[in-house]
Design a protein around this motif. Structure first.
Motif, PDB file in Angstrom:
ATOM      1  N   LYS A 169       0.820  -1.220   0.000  1.00 16.57           N
ATOM      2  CA  LYS A 169       0.000   0.000   0.000  1.00 16.57           C
ATOM      3  C   LYS A 169       0.852   1.266   0.000  1.00 16.57           C
ATOM      4  N   ALA A 170       1.994   1.217   0.673  1.00 19.98           N
ATOM      5  CA  ALA A 170       2.872   2.401   0.750  1.00 19.98           C
ATOM      6  C   ALA A 170       4.311   1.956   0.527  1.00 19.98           C
ATOM      7  N   ASP A 194       3.237  15.397   4.388  1.00 21.69           N
ATOM      8  CA  ASP A 194       1.925  15.581   3.783  1.00 21.69           C
ATOM      9  C   ASP A 194       1.928  15.024   2.366  1.00 21.69           C
ATOM     10  N   GLY A 195       0.814  15.191   1.657  1.00 23.92           N
ATOM     11  CA  GLY A 195       0.719  14.721   0.291  1.00 23.92           C
ATOM     12  C   GLY A 195       0.284  13.277   0.192  1.00 23.92           C
ATOM     13  N   ALA A 196       0.401  12.723  -1.012  1.00 20.66           N
ATOM     14  CA  ALA A 196      -0.088  11.377  -1.285  1.00 20.66           C
ATOM     15  C   ALA A 196       0.661  10.318  -0.480  1.00 20.66           C
ATOM     16  N   GLU A 197       1.975  10.491  -0.300  1.00 18.58           N
ATOM     17  CA  GLU A 197       2.743   9.499   0.446  1.00 18.58           C
ATOM     18  C   GLU A 197       2.316   9.447   1.908  1.00 18.58           C
ATOM     19  N   TYR A 199      -0.598  10.196   3.030  1.00 19.43           N
ATOM     20  CA  TYR A 199      -1.917   9.563   3.052  1.00 19.43           C
ATOM     21  C   TYR A 199      -1.785   8.044   2.920  1.00 19.43           C
ATOM     22  N   ASP A 200      -0.896   7.588   2.037  1.00 18.70           N
ATOM     23  CA  ASP A 200      -0.687   6.151   1.874  1.00 18.70           C
ATOM     24  C   ASP A 200      -0.185   5.516   3.172  1.00 18.70           C
TER      25      ASP A 200
END
Length: 269
Positions: A169-170, A194-197, A199-200
Motif C-alpha cells: 500500500k505504501a 503531507d501529500g499522497a505518500e 496519506y498512503d
C-alpha cells in the motif's frame, strides 16, 4: 494494562527488561527498573508539594534553568553548577554588556539546581525521566509530532501473508524485510509530512489487520528498533521483545497523544 505494569515495578516486568537488554543494554535495564520503582512510590499530591517547595523540580524548571546557564544537560555536581554560573555571568552580567533579566535568570538557575542537587534522589529521578523517550517528562521538553512510522515486527504475520500489506500500500514507506519476511518501515529523514505518500502511510497503518504499524517520535523509533534488533540477533527472545515492544508502544500512544493535545491547546489558548 501495559501502562499500569510500567509503573508497578513488578518482578515479572523487570525480568522482561533484563532479558531483553541483558547482553547489550544492562545499564539501561537498571535505569528503567529504577524509574519504575520511583514512579510507583511517588504520590501525585506529595510530588506537587515537593515541586512547590523547590525540592523536586518539574521538567519545565530544569529546562529553564539549563537554558539560563547554557547547559546542554542537567548538571551532576555543584561544581558543574558553579562553573556554568560563573561562565554565564561573565557573558550576561549587565557590567559585561548583558541584561539584568539574563543575570537574574542565571541566579535563579544556580539556586534551583543547587537546591535540587542537595536533595539528590529527586534530581536523579528527573534526569532519568528526561532520558526515557517514552516519558511525559521527556516529551514535554522535546516532541517532534510522532511522525516516524514503526512496524512492530513481533506482531506482523509476514508481508507475503498479509491481506492488507503496508509494503504494497505504501511502498515508499515500508518494505519486506529480507531477514524476517515481515514488513519494516523505511528509515526516512525527515519523515513524510503531507501529500499522497503521507496519506498512503496513514491508510496502511489504519488498515493493518494486526495493528502493528504505529507512528512514534524519532527517539522512540530508535529505541523500539533496538528492541527488535536484539531479538533478531538472538540477544533476546522474540516473546520478550514482543512483550516489551507492546508495553512501550502503549506508553508512546498515550503520552504522545497527551503531549500533542497539550501543545494544540496551548497554541489556541
Amino acid at each position: 494494562m501495559a501502562i499500569r505494569n510500567q509503573l508497578s515495578g513488578s518482578s515479572r516486568t523487570t525480568t522482561t527488561r533484563a532479558s531483553v537488554f541483558g547482553r547489550e543494554r544492562g545499564d539501561e535495564t537498571t535505569r528503567w527498573c529504577r524509574i519504575r520503582r520511583v514512579g510507583a512510590r511517588r504520590a501525585p499530591d506529595r510530588r506537587d508539594a515537593r515541586v512547590r517547595a523547590g525540592l523536586n523540580p518539574s521538567s519545565s524548571d530544569l529546562a529553564r534553568w539549563c537554558d539560563a546557564l547554557d547547559l546542554d544537560d542537567v548538571p551532576r555536581t555543584l561544581d558543574d553548577v558553579r562553573s556554568a554560573y560563573r561562565r554565564t555571568m561573565l557573558q550576561k552580567h549587565p557590567d559585561a554588556g548583558g541584561s539584568e533579566a539574563a543575570a537574574m535568570a542565571a541566579i535563579e538557575a544556580r539556586e534551583g539546581l543547587a537546591r535540587a542537587l542537595a536533595s539528590g534522589r529527586e534530581l536523579r529521578s528527573a534526569r532519568e525521566a528526561l532520558e526515557d523517550p517514552f516519558s511525559a517528562t521527556a516529551l514535554e521538553i522535546e516532541f517532534d509530532g510522532a511522525r516516524w512510522a514503526f512496524v512492530d515486527e513481533t506482531r506482523c504475520v509476514g508481508e507475503a501473508n498479509c491481506s492488507a500489506s503496508c509494503a504494497r500500500k505504501a511502498p515508499r514507506s515500508f518494505e519486506r524485510a529480507s531477514d524476517t519476511g515481515s514488513a519494516r518501515a523505511l528509515e526516512r529523514e525527515p519523515p513524510v509530512e503531507d501529500g499522497a505518500e503521507a496519506y498512503d502511510e496513514w491508510v496502511a497503518a489504519t488498515q493493518c489487520p494486526m495493528n502493528c504499524v504505529h507512528f512514534v517520535t524519532r527517539r522512540q523509533r530508535d529505541y523500539l528498533s533496538g528492541v527488535l534488533e536484539n531479538a533478531r540477533t538472538g540477544a533476546a527472545s522474540w516473546a520478550d521483545a514482543s512483550a516489551l515492544a507492546s508495553e512501550l508502544i502503549a506508553r508512546a500512544d498515550y503520552n504522545n497523544g497527551r503531549e500533542a493535545g497539550r501543545r494544540a491547546a496551548d497554541a489556541h489558548g
